[in-house]
Structures are given as structure tokens and as C-alpha cells.
Design a protein around this motif. Structure first.
Motif, PDB file in Angstrom:
ATOM      1  N   ARG A 212    -108.639  53.193 -30.085  1.00  0.00           N
ATOM      2  CA  ARG A 212    -109.708  53.451 -30.978  1.00  0.00           C
ATOM      3  C   ARG A 212    -110.283  54.872 -30.786  1.00  0.00           C
ATOM      4  N   ILE A 213    -110.032  55.800 -32.024  1.00  0.00           N
ATOM      5  CA  ILE A 213    -110.299  57.273 -31.969  1.00  0.00           C
ATOM      6  C   ILE A 213    -111.191  57.716 -33.057  1.00  0.00           C
ATOM      7  N   ASN A 214    -111.755  58.754 -32.869  1.00  0.00           N
ATOM      8  CA  ASN A 214    -112.545  59.423 -33.937  1.00  0.00           C
ATOM      9  C   ASN A 214    -111.539  59.633 -35.114  1.00  0.00           C
ATOM     10  N   SER A 215    -112.102  59.382 -36.415  1.00  0.00           N
ATOM     11  CA  SER A 215    -111.592  59.547 -37.574  1.00  0.00           C
ATOM     12  C   SER A 215    -111.530  61.192 -37.847  1.00  0.00           C
ATOM     13  N   SER A 216    -110.329  61.626 -38.508  1.00  0.00           N
ATOM     14  CA  SER A 216    -110.226  63.090 -38.982  1.00  0.00           C
ATOM     15  C   SER A 216    -109.062  62.902 -39.638  1.00  0.00           C
ATOM     16  N   TYR A 217    -108.865  63.922 -40.721  1.00  0.00           N
ATOM     17  CA  TYR A 217    -107.841  64.087 -41.540  1.00  0.00           C
ATOM     18  C   TYR A 217    -106.709  64.784 -40.684  1.00  0.00           C
ATOM     19  N   SER A 218    -106.123  64.378 -39.556  1.00  0.00           N
ATOM     20  CA  SER A 218    -105.256  65.084 -38.830  1.00  0.00           C
ATOM     21  C   SER A 218    -103.761  64.943 -39.476  1.00  0.00           C
ATOM     22  N   GLN A 219    -102.967  65.798 -38.966  1.00  0.00           N
ATOM     23  CA  GLN A 219    -101.635  65.790 -39.571  1.00  0.00           C
ATOM     24  C   GLN A 219    -100.964  64.234 -39.354  1.00  0.00           C
ATOM     25  N   ASP A 220    -101.140  63.649 -38.399  1.00  0.00           N
ATOM     26  CA  ASP A 220    -100.554  62.545 -38.087  1.00  0.00           C
ATOM     27  C   ASP A 220    -101.260  61.453 -39.250  1.00  0.00           C
ATOM     28  N   TYR A 221    -102.520  61.450 -39.312  1.00  0.00           N
ATOM     29  CA  TYR A 221    -102.802  60.360 -40.301  1.00  0.00           C
ATOM     30  C   TYR A 221    -102.383  60.786 -41.786  1.00  0.00           C
ATOM     31  N   ILE A 222    -102.336  61.998 -42.047  1.00  0.00           N
ATOM     32  CA  ILE A 222    -101.864  62.415 -43.350  1.00  0.00           C
ATOM     33  C   ILE A 222    -100.176  62.063 -43.622  1.00  0.00           C
ATOM     34  N   SER A 223     -99.485  61.900 -42.353  1.00  0.00           N
ATOM     35  CA  SER A 223     -98.242  61.564 -42.578  1.00  0.00           C
ATOM     36  C   SER A 223     -98.072  60.091 -42.622  1.00  0.00           C
ATOM     37  N   PHE A 224     -99.096  59.366 -41.997  1.00  0.00           N
ATOM     38  CA  PHE A 224     -98.979  57.846 -41.941  1.00  0.00           C
ATOM     39  C   PHE A 224     -99.245  57.401 -43.315  1.00  0.00           C
ATOM     40  N   ILE A 225    -100.398  58.086 -44.091  1.00  0.00           N
ATOM     41  CA  ILE A 225    -100.590  57.745 -45.466  1.00  0.00           C
ATOM     42  C   ILE A 225     -99.304  58.002 -46.286  1.00  0.00           C
ATOM     43  N   LEU A 226     -98.699  59.113 -46.081  1.00  0.00           N
ATOM     44  CA  LEU A 226     -97.719  59.441 -46.896  1.00  0.00           C
ATOM     45  C   LEU A 226     -96.341  58.390 -46.788  1.00  0.00           C
ATOM     46  N   LYS A 227     -96.110  58.016 -45.780  1.00  0.00           N
ATOM     47  CA  LYS A 227     -95.083  57.372 -45.306  1.00  0.00           C
ATOM     48  C   LYS A 227     -95.444  55.791 -45.924  1.00  0.00           C
TER      49      LYS A 227
END
Length: 379
Positions: A41-56
Motif C-alpha cells: 500500500r503506497i501513497n497515490s500519485s500520477y507516477s509513470q508506472d501508474y499511467i502505464s498500468f492505466i494504458l495497458k
């Protein structure tokens, strides 16, 4: 038409059944939800990893070439995704211009613009070196002993610091040499309030006003929930009047759809603190009440703002809505918060939204745990 939700929490859409799929930072990762944050469990952010996850996950869902529409909790995230995959923009609905979003999200710029029509806290823009107690007292007056220092782009209390004599050096260490910060006096006494609004081509619809609950942790002001106030009270009417003025200004620059405003009340004055051009942390509570009263969801009302507008009948009922819930959220600071979360889960009077909490094996300090809705006593 299949509908996809992209946002911070799965629980944002669980109080009103509208979406077929969801891609979220926090969530169950069960069924049609894809959650980014699971075991750690980590703090939410618009990290590159999260954006890549959304795209995938968006590409996987869209691969069957059905008719889809994508709704974002925050349009800023939508633009970050589009920058990497421009072809996806044709599926995204209810998108305001990025230039408008950035102007409204910028705490100093938006306050500078709106202070001509409504009251705002006294403020100035300062560098890290200028953020000292002695300098702040010179600018705002020696009667103030504490000051709010804010990043110009932040949300939910992240990037907001309460500076006083005892912690000014500690806070200075958290500030960036190359950034400018919005500084204001910390008014005492004060109480924070917020409201949702919907803006279409002709009208502005203001939802009931809520009192915001905060706590101070590590010199930060952190949002932890809302309690709704009497819609007929003088305070509620005054805040609604201020919100309407702001909506008219936003309407004039082309903003449409859902928006939120944060205010403080101090010494009989209502002061605008900031604008949030997106869904809010309490939107899921509003949706619960809309569902109870057989009104369209916030998602549908947002659609209406970008198309034919909100019917007058709905606008009247929304502005007179009685919200019979309050909401609270819990973040992780130490092991006692895990125990508290488990106690809340066992409490029968609450409607609990876990957002994948039970799947987590480890927790970053400050990370979101869970949230819940409780019925108000007066109802």
C-alpha cells in the motif's frame, strides 16, 4: 455503450451502479476492477508506472472494438494518458481544456483571479527562502502565529503545511528551492467547508454544503472526511452564494461539468481557499444520496453538462437534497491505524469501502487504508 471509470478509488463508483469496468489506484482487483496498488500500500500519485498500468488495461478492454466511453476522476490524468497514447482521446468523454484546468488548479493564479469577486484569505507567493516566520509576520501582521504554506498544485492536504515558530526549519527542509509557494495566515478560529457544483451552458447547480474534517500530522493538514450541514442555515446560504459567483466565472471561460470548492469560515466571513476541477473525495457520498432519492448519478449529471444541460427539475431537487450520511477515511501512520481499520470493519453501523485494504501486506506512511459512510444522527 460500455463505460469505463479511471480514478483513484474503486469506491468512488460503488454507491451508484453505472460503470462496466474500472481502473483504479486503490481497489479490490476483483471482477471488472483493475487495481494498481495491491499488496504494498503506497501513497497515490500520477507516477509513470501508474499511467502505464492505466494504458495497458485500457488497451486490453478496448481491444474487442465495442463502443466505449472513458470517464476520468480527474481530467488532468486523462491528458497524461492521452500524451502517451493519442488514439485513446476519441473514447474520453467530458473533457475540459487543459489550459483551463491548469489555471483553475493553480492555487495562486485562481485565487488572484477570483479575489476580485469574492473574499479570499490574504495571500502572497514566496520562494522557499522567503517562507520564514519573521517574513510572514511582516507581510500579514504580528497577530498571526501560524501560516499555511502550499504547493500550487496539490490535493487532499498533500503539499500543504502549517508553519509556526516551533517547526519552521523542519518545514523549510520539505520545500523546494526552485518552487514558489502560496502563503496565507492561518486564521483562528476557522472551520473548513466544501461543496460540489455542476456547470452547464446555462445554469450552475450547487449541491449541499459539507463541513470538512482535517487533522494535523507531521505539520500537514490532512483531509479525513465530511459532514453535511443544514441546507437552510445562514452559513449554507452564504457559501452557496459564493459558490454560484465562482461558477459563473468558470462558466465564462468555458469550464463545464463537475467541480468542487473549498472554503473557510472565520469571524463571520466566507473565504474561498481553492478550486478542484474534478470529482471530489466525498463524491461517493453524494452519489449515495442521489441514488436514495432516485436522481441521476454525478456521472450522468456530468454528461448532461456537456450535452443538453441539467433539467430544471433535477437542479431544484439537487439543491434541496438532504444528505443523510457523513463520511470518514483512514490513512496509515502507525500500527494502531491498522487495528483501528479492523475495528471499523467490524462495526455494523458503518458502510465500509475497503478498496483492497485486506489484500495489503505492507504500508507506506501516509497511504490510504479505507473509508466508510455512516448515517447522521439527526436522520
Amino acid at each position: 455503450m460500455c463505460k469505463i471509470w479511471v480514478g483513484k478509488r474503486e469506491s468512488d463508483i460503488l454507491t451508484y451502479n453505472y460503470f462496466d469496468y474500472s481502473i483504479t489506484f486503490y481497489g479490490s482487483n476483483v471482477g471488472n476492477n483493475k487495481s494498481f496498488c495491491i499488496q504494498h500500500r503506497i501513497n497515490s500519485s500520477y507516477s509513470q508506472d501508474y499511467i502505464s498500468f492505466i494504458l495497458k488495461n485500457l488497451k486490453e478492454i478496448l481491444s474487442d472494438k465495442k463502443n466505449y466511453e472513458i470517464h476520468f476522476y480527474n481530467n488532468v490524468l486523462a491528458y497524461k494518458v492521452v500524451n502517451l497514447f493519442p488514439e485513446i482521446e476519441k473514447y474520453i468523454v467530458n473533457l475540459n481544456a487543459l489550459s483551463v484546468l491548469n489555471s483553475l488548479r493553480h492555487k495562486t493564479l485562481s485565487r488572484l483571479w477570483l479575489c476580485n469577486c469574492i473574499d479570499t484569505p490574504a495571500f502572497c507567493l514566496l520562494s522557499k527562502k522567503e517562507c520564514t516566520i519573521s517574513n510572514l509576520k511582516k507581510k500579514f501582521g504580528s497577530q498571526y502565529t501560524s501560516f499555511v504554506i502550499q504547493k500550487n498544485y496539490s490535493a487532499g492536504g498533500t503539499g500543504t503545511y502549517l508553519m509556526c515558530d516551533n517547526n519552521q526549519y523542519e518545514i523549510a527542509d520539505k520545500l523546494d528551492e526552485i518552487e514558489l509557494y502560496l502563503a496565507s495566515p492561518f486564521y483562528h478560529p476557522n472551520q473548513s467547508y466544501s461543496c460540489h457544483a455542476m456547470i452547464d451552458n446555462e445554469k450552475c447547480v450547487i449541491f449541499p454544503i459539507s463541513r470538512q474534517n482535517f487533522y494535523t500530522e507531521n505539520n500537514k493538514l490532512e483531509y479525513i472526511g465530511n459532514t453535511y450541514i443544514d441546507i437552510h442555515s445562514k452559513l449554507s446560504v452564504n457559501i452557496k452564494n459564493s459558490a454560484t459567483k465562482i461558477c459563473k466565472k468558470l462558466q465564462s471561460i468555458g469550464y463545464r461539468g463537475i467541480c468542487g470548492f473549498d472554503f473557510i469560515s472565520t469571524n463571520h466571513r466566507i473565504l474561498l481557499v481553492e478550486i478542484n476541477p474534478r470529482y471530489q473525495g466525498s463524491s461517493f457520498v453524494i452519489n449515495a444520496s442521489l441514488h436514495d432519492n432516485r436522481l441521476p448519478s454525478l456521472f450522468e449529471l456530468n454528461n448532461m453538462c456537456f450535452t443538453n444541460g441539467i433539467p430544471n427539475e433535477f437542479a431544484f431537487r439537487i439543491e434541496n437534497l438532504k444528505i443523510k450520511y457523513y463520511n470518514s477515511s483512514l490513512n496509515y501512520q502507525n500500527a494502531s491505524d491498522i487495528k483501528k481499520a479492523k475495528y471499523i470493519i467490524d462495526s455494523s453501523e458503518n458502510i465500509i469501502f475497503l478498496d483492497g485494504f485486506l489484500s495489503a501486506k505492507s504500508f507506506e506512511k501516509g497511504s490510504y487504508l479505507l473509508r466508510y459512510i455512516s448515517p447522521c444522527e439527526e436522520f
